[in-house]
Design a protein around this motif. Sequence first.
Motif, PDB file in Angstrom:
ATOM      1  N   ALA A  59       0.847  -1.276  -0.298  1.00 43.19           N
ATOM      2  CA  ALA A  59      -0.319  -0.019   0.161  1.00 43.19           C
ATOM      3  C   ALA A  59       1.368   1.547   0.528  1.00 43.19           C
ATOM      4  O   ALA A  59       0.536   2.361  -0.972  1.00 43.19           O
ATOM      5  CB  ALA A  59      -0.851  -0.171   1.183  1.00 43.19           C
ATOM      6  N   GLY A  60       1.870   1.190   0.651  1.00 45.29           N
ATOM      7  CA  GLY A  60       2.830   2.080   0.905  1.00 45.29           C
ATOM      8  C   GLY A  60       3.824   2.517  -0.811  1.00 45.29           C
ATOM      9  O   GLY A  60       3.177   3.665  -0.912  1.00 45.29           O
ATOM     10  N   GLN A  61       3.896   1.836  -0.928  1.00 45.65           N
ATOM     11  CA  GLN A  61       4.218   1.852  -2.633  1.00 45.65           C
ATOM     12  C   GLN A  61       3.566   2.474  -3.523  1.00 45.65           C
ATOM     13  O   GLN A  61       3.516   3.138  -4.209  1.00 45.65           O
ATOM     14  CB  GLN A  61       4.792  -0.032  -3.281  1.00 45.65           C
ATOM     15  CG  GLN A  61       6.265  -0.582  -2.375  1.00 45.65           C
ATOM     16  CD  GLN A  61       6.651  -1.928  -2.313  1.00 45.65           C
ATOM     17  OE1 GLN A  61       6.001  -2.234  -3.692  1.00 45.65           O
ATOM     18  NE2 GLN A  61       7.356  -2.233  -1.602  1.00 45.65           N
ATOM     19  N   PHE A  62       2.463   2.010  -3.409  1.00 43.46           N
ATOM     20  CA  PHE A  62       1.532   2.067  -4.212  1.00 43.46           C
ATOM     21  C   PHE A  62       1.038   3.901  -4.068  1.00 43.46           C
ATOM     22  O   PHE A  62       0.987   4.602  -4.671  1.00 43.46           O
ATOM     23  CB  PHE A  62      -0.003   1.640  -4.002  1.00 43.46           C
ATOM     24  CG  PHE A  62      -1.163   1.673  -5.503  1.00 43.46           C
ATOM     25  CD1 PHE A  62      -0.671   2.013  -6.277  1.00 43.46           C
ATOM     26  CD2 PHE A  62      -2.825   1.890  -4.729  1.00 43.46           C
ATOM     27  CE1 PHE A  62      -1.706   2.550  -7.141  1.00 43.46           C
ATOM     28  CE2 PHE A  62      -3.619   2.965  -5.548  1.00 43.46           C
ATOM     29  CZ  PHE A  62      -2.697   3.300  -7.036  1.00 43.46           C
ATOM     30  N   LEU A  63       0.876   3.779  -3.228  1.00 46.26           N
ATOM     31  CA  LEU A  63       0.539   5.268  -2.250  1.00 46.26           C
ATOM     32  C   LEU A  63       2.040   6.478  -2.450  1.00 46.26           C
ATOM     33  O   LEU A  63       1.949   7.363  -3.267  1.00 46.26           O
ATOM     34  CB  LEU A  63       1.004   5.813  -0.662  1.00 46.26           C
ATOM     35  CG  LEU A  63       0.717   7.013  -0.178  1.00 46.26           C
ATOM     36  CD1 LEU A  63      -0.780   7.960  -0.554  1.00 46.26           C
ATOM     37  CD2 LEU A  63       1.351   6.805   0.776  1.00 46.26           C
TER      38      LEU A  63
END
Length: 193
Positions: A59-63
């Motif tokens: 999720a952080g990489q996508f953010l």
Amino acid sequence: MLNWAELEHTCRSCQKCALAETRHNVVFGEGNREAEVMFIGEGPGEQEDLTGRPFVGRAGQFLDEMLSIIDLDRSQYFIGNMVKCRPPQNRDPLNVEMDACIGYLRNQVALIRPKIIVCLGRVAAIRLIREDFKITKEHGLWFEKAGTWMMAMYHPSALLRDPRKRPEAFEDLKTLQAKIREVCTHTYGQNVL
């Protein structure tokens, strides 16, 4: 109010709630401590708990990818969570856990004094914007509280689970970009975007 060193030391040794018993690491938050933009999620996930860093899993990489669309990177904002320790099985943090941790977040906000706070997901929006906040209806809308502009976006993990929400998230990013241009004075608010 504690300074950064005192606050981080206090957080890392916190035993105020049961999450302290199951954590690997306290996820204090990271980024620019003079940022005009602050992102706040609900709580650390597995990768965050293992590394002690916020939003480093899928999720952080996508953010990071989402924010790169509007030329924001982690050197320009501060990012953290409602709770500093991972809730078991990534469940929503309980009110008692958020109550135990809210003072740390308030202290961070007071030190940073951001012009914009973006709540990542329903949990943070309900706690920080309004108790009856409806993420599906009110994401991307602006609210002003104590001189700070606040909005909520879908949590990046929700967008990974339901890609149909991504066009709405893109609109929210454009809304955020416009607000940064309007109220922020740092270089990224005027020249980069």
